[in-house]
Motif scaffolding. Structure first.
Motif, PDB file in Angstrom:
ATOM      1  N   GLU A 142      -2.319  12.140   1.477  1.00 12.64           N
ATOM      2  CA  GLU A 142      -3.398  11.435   2.182  1.00 12.64           C
ATOM      3  C   GLU A 142      -4.282  10.662   1.189  1.00 12.64           C
ATOM      4  O   GLU A 142      -4.656   9.519   1.439  1.00 12.64           O
ATOM      5  CB  GLU A 142      -4.269  12.428   2.977  1.00 12.64           C
ATOM      6  CG  GLU A 142      -3.627  12.968   4.225  1.00 12.64           C
ATOM      7  CD  GLU A 142      -2.733  14.157   3.935  1.00 12.64           C
ATOM      8  OE1 GLU A 142      -2.719  14.638   2.778  1.00 12.64           O
ATOM      9  OE2 GLU A 142      -2.019  14.611   4.852  1.00 12.64           O
ATOM     10  N   ALA A 143      -4.586  11.320   0.051  1.00 12.13           N
ATOM     11  CA  ALA A 143      -5.416  10.664  -0.968  1.00 12.13           C
ATOM     12  C   ALA A 143      -4.695   9.448  -1.535  1.00 12.13           C
ATOM     13  O   ALA A 143      -5.312   8.418  -1.823  1.00 12.13           O
ATOM     14  CB  ALA A 143      -5.756  11.645  -2.073  1.00 12.13           C
ATOM     15  N   ALA A 144      -3.355   9.574  -1.675  1.00 14.67           N
ATOM     16  CA  ALA A 144      -2.568   8.453  -2.201  1.00 14.67           C
ATOM     17  C   ALA A 144      -2.619   7.279  -1.227  1.00 14.67           C
ATOM     18  O   ALA A 144      -2.749   6.117  -1.640  1.00 14.67           O
ATOM     19  CB  ALA A 144      -1.126   8.892  -2.429  1.00 14.67           C
ATOM     20  N   VAL A 145      -2.542   7.581   0.069  1.00 16.17           N
ATOM     21  CA  VAL A 145      -2.598   6.527   1.091  1.00 16.17           C
ATOM     22  C   VAL A 145      -3.944   5.804   1.003  1.00 16.17           C
ATOM     23  O   VAL A 145      -4.023   4.563   1.037  1.00 16.17           O
ATOM     24  CB  VAL A 145      -2.393   7.141   2.507  1.00 16.17           C
ATOM     25  CG1 VAL A 145      -2.704   6.110   3.589  1.00 16.17           C
ATOM     26  CG2 VAL A 145      -0.975   7.631   2.664  1.00 16.17           C
ATOM     27  N   LEU A 146      -5.031   6.581   0.881  1.00 20.39           N
ATOM     28  CA  LEU A 146      -6.375   6.008   0.770  1.00 20.39           C
ATOM     29  C   LEU A 146      -6.479   5.098  -0.458  1.00 20.39           C
ATOM     30  O   LEU A 146      -6.980   3.980  -0.390  1.00 20.39           O
ATOM     31  CB  LEU A 146      -7.392   7.148   0.697  1.00 20.39           C
ATOM     32  CG  LEU A 146      -8.867   6.791   0.845  1.00 20.39           C
ATOM     33  CD1 LEU A 146      -9.604   7.931   1.553  1.00 20.39           C
ATOM     34  CD2 LEU A 146      -9.539   6.551  -0.468  1.00 20.39           C
ATOM     35  N   LEU A 147      -5.961   5.610  -1.574  1.00 17.79           N
ATOM     36  CA  LEU A 147      -6.012   4.858  -2.830  1.00 17.79           C
ATOM     37  C   LEU A 147      -5.269   3.532  -2.715  1.00 17.79           C
ATOM     38  O   LEU A 147      -5.790   2.473  -3.104  1.00 17.79           O
ATOM     39  CB  LEU A 147      -5.407   5.721  -3.940  1.00 17.79           C
ATOM     40  CG  LEU A 147      -5.235   5.090  -5.310  1.00 17.79           C
ATOM     41  CD1 LEU A 147      -6.576   4.791  -5.922  1.00 17.79           C
ATOM     42  CD2 LEU A 147      -4.445   6.017  -6.220  1.00 17.79           C
ATOM     43  N   ILE A 148      -4.065   3.591  -2.149  1.00 16.15           N
ATOM     44  CA  ILE A 148      -3.238   2.366  -2.046  1.00 16.15           C
ATOM     45  C   ILE A 148      -3.931   1.344  -1.127  1.00 16.15           C
ATOM     46  O   ILE A 148      -4.015   0.158  -1.453  1.00 16.15           O
ATOM     47  CB  ILE A 148      -1.820   2.719  -1.518  1.00 16.15           C
ATOM     48  CG1 ILE A 148      -1.064   3.541  -2.580  1.00 16.15           C
ATOM     49  CG2 ILE A 148      -1.033   1.461  -1.166  1.00 16.15           C
ATOM     50  CD1 ILE A 148       0.185   4.224  -2.059  1.00 16.15           C
ATOM     51  N   ALA A 149      -4.467   1.836   0.008  1.00 18.42           N
ATOM     52  CA  ALA A 149      -5.144   0.922   0.950  1.00 18.42           C
ATOM     53  C   ALA A 149      -6.342   0.257   0.272  1.00 18.42           C
ATOM     54  O   ALA A 149      -6.551  -0.959   0.414  1.00 18.42           O
ATOM     55  CB  ALA A 149      -5.584   1.683   2.192  1.00 18.42           C
ATOM     56  N   ALA A 150      -7.118   1.052  -0.467  1.00 20.89           N
ATOM     57  CA  ALA A 150      -8.303   0.505  -1.138  1.00 20.89           C
ATOM     58  C   ALA A 150      -7.912  -0.555  -2.160  1.00 20.89           C
ATOM     59  O   ALA A 150      -8.521  -1.630  -2.220  1.00 20.89           O
ATOM     60  CB  ALA A 150      -9.087   1.629  -1.814  1.00 20.89           C
ATOM     61  N   VAL A 151      -6.868  -0.257  -2.954  1.00 25.84           N
ATOM     62  CA  VAL A 151      -6.440  -1.204  -3.999  1.00 25.84           C
ATOM     63  C   VAL A 151      -5.945  -2.513  -3.368  1.00 25.84           C
ATOM     64  O   VAL A 151      -6.296  -3.613  -3.816  1.00 25.84           O
ATOM     65  CB  VAL A 151      -5.346  -0.562  -4.894  1.00 25.84           C
ATOM     66  CG1 VAL A 151      -4.724  -1.595  -5.814  1.00 25.84           C
ATOM     67  CG2 VAL A 151      -5.937   0.573  -5.712  1.00 25.84           C
TER      68      VAL A 151
END
Lengths: 216, 257
Positions: A142-151
């Motif tokens: 979930e954190a990875a998904v958040l990170l990718i979306a933000a980037v």
């Protein structure tokens, strides 16, 4: 006395609540006039509510100055800034410019308030970046998904990002317009249902905390 | 032909440049550490903002909504909201504080009444209507399913939005246990939520960056000789004050332990 202190306010809430809930369903000029007047009334009453807030601020800093607590000099600065702005603002009739030239009130707005406000929010960029550095570690999926979306969104908002990753602009727009919109919509529906439930509770006297505590 | 700038206007602009630069640098000094310059600018910000709000409220409410309509147009009915507003101030008189309840009752009742139909119409029914859209479009002689992801109104995006809204709403629905198929739906909702949070974060960061660029642009502009180079002089002053403060030995109270 209990009627005047407790029941009458509840009655006022119920009558005004039902009246203005019903107003929406009455397409008549009188109904529209009622809504326009009520909006104006709310603005006037809101002005008096501002007095409550400002008096609280005045009192808090006056106590600090009187007792000469730590940092009381800053309270003096706050008072000076406030009183000078009020004096200058009233002198200028609340106008930032008159006949095309800037008033002293406009000067305070342009050269003090705008830079202070802009810089206060701008330094948040550093704190957000710092927080992101500490918390944006892909510890879970979930954190990875958040990170990718933000980037992707960050890259898509600047020309350099689009230059480095040509698709980032389109993908960023898709995330904002479709995925983000769907989540915002779901949250909005949930919050709205809560608002309606709370409003009904207030109108029918189930929720009374807005009247404050006390025995009566 | 450009209009000549009067000496007074020019002086005000230069003085303004020095003021804006100083306050900007004082706030930025917080990036090093909390210090008196930052606190000074911070308190000045609160004071000026409150003063500005008071002046604007006076001009909008007292002058334009109360005095002018009553005196010039004879709208005596406006004395009712004035009376309700004055009831709020009874909070400062302990024996009469209960009278402020009438004002709060009126505002809360009015707000609740206005909120119910408008929230149902705009934030529930309209949102549901926009979520449940036809999947097939009329194109030429037949019906078609649009796969264009870049068009937010395409059929594929309509399906994605429907899945997103449904799964996120399900995730926040705690009346049934999220197990079995429900767990898959709830986890899909979490993925949608994480993407939205990431997007919101990225968007906020870029908005703040935009503000930062604006402030830095001003600092660069005010480093010009026509303003007297306030950026450089005040930057040196700020650094000097910070160095002096850092070198000052704090008077710590004796350790009692």
């Amino acid at each position: 006395m209990i009627f005047l202190r407790r029941r009458l306010p509840l009655l006022i809430t119920m009558i005004t609540g039902l009246l203005f809930a019903g107003q929406y369903y009455v397409p008549h000029p009188a109904s529209e006039w009622l809504l326009t007047s009520a909006t104006k009334w709310l603005q006037i009453i809101g002005g008096f509510a501002l007095v409550l807030g400002v008096t609280s601020l005045f009192h808090q800093h006056a106590v600090k100055i009187r007792r000469q607590e730590a940092g009381w000099g800053y309270s003096l600065v706050l008072y000076a800034g406030m009183l000078v702005t009020i004096a200058v603002g009233l002198w200028a009739g609340g106008k930032e410019s008159l006949d095309g030239s800037m008033t002293a009130f406009g000067w305070i707005y342009s050269y003090m308030m705008v830079p202070l406000q802009g810089t206060m929010f701008a330094i948040l960029a550093f704190f957000i970046a710092s927080a992101a550095y500490r918390s944006f570690r892909a510890r879970s999926r979930e954190a990875a998904v958040l990170l990718i979306a933000a980037v992707i969104v960050m890259m898509g908002r600047v020309p350099l990002g689009e230059y480095l990753i040509p698709l980032s602009g389109d993908v960023s727009q898709w995330i904002l317009n479709v995925l983000n919109a769907s989540v915002r919509r779901a949250i909005l529906i949930g919050v709205s249902l809560g608002t309606i439930a709370l409003s009904l509770k207030i109108i029918f006297g189930v929720e009374r905390s807005y009247l404050g505590g006390g025995k009566e | 032909m450009p209009q000549p700038v009067s000496v007074t206007d020019m002086d005000a602009t230069i003085l303004g440049a020095w003021m804006a630069t100083g306050l900007t640098l004082f706030i930025f000094s917080f990036l090093y550490q909390d210090n008196p310059l930052f606190k000074l600018a911070e308190h000045l910000y609160v004071g000026v903002s409150v003063g500005y709000t008071i002046v604007k409220a006076y001009d909008t409410v007292i002058v334009h909504l109360i005095v002018k309509p009553i005196v010039e147009e004879g709208q005596i009915a406006l004395l009712i909201p004035v009376a309700i507003g004055l009831l709020m101030l009874t909070r400062y008189v302990p024996r009469a504080a209960w009278m402020s309840r009438y004002a709060f009752a009126f505002i809360v009742g009015l707000g609740s009444g206005l909120a119910i139909p408008r929230t149902i119409s705009s934030f529930v029914l309209k949102q549901v209507e926009d979520t449940i859209r036809p999947l097939l479009f009329q194109a030429g002689d037949g019906l078609t399913f649009s796969f264009n992801l870049l068009n937010p109104a395409s059929s594929l995006n309509a399906v994605i939005i429907l899945i997103g809204v449904s799964t996120v709403l399900f995730y926040f629905f705690f009346s049934i246990e999220h197990s079995g198929p429900g767990k898959i739906v709830a986890r899909t909702g979490i993925v949608f939520l994480m993407i939205a949070f990431g997007a919101a974060f990225g968007y906020t960061v870029m908005a703040r960056m935009s503000l930062l660029i604006g402030r830095l642009t001003d600092l660069i502009e005010f480093s010009d000789v026509s303003y007297g180079r306030p950026t450089w002089w005040l930057l040196m002053l700020t650094i000097a004050v910070l160095v002096l403060l850092a070198r000052r030995v704090p008077n710590r109270p004796p350790d009692l332990h």
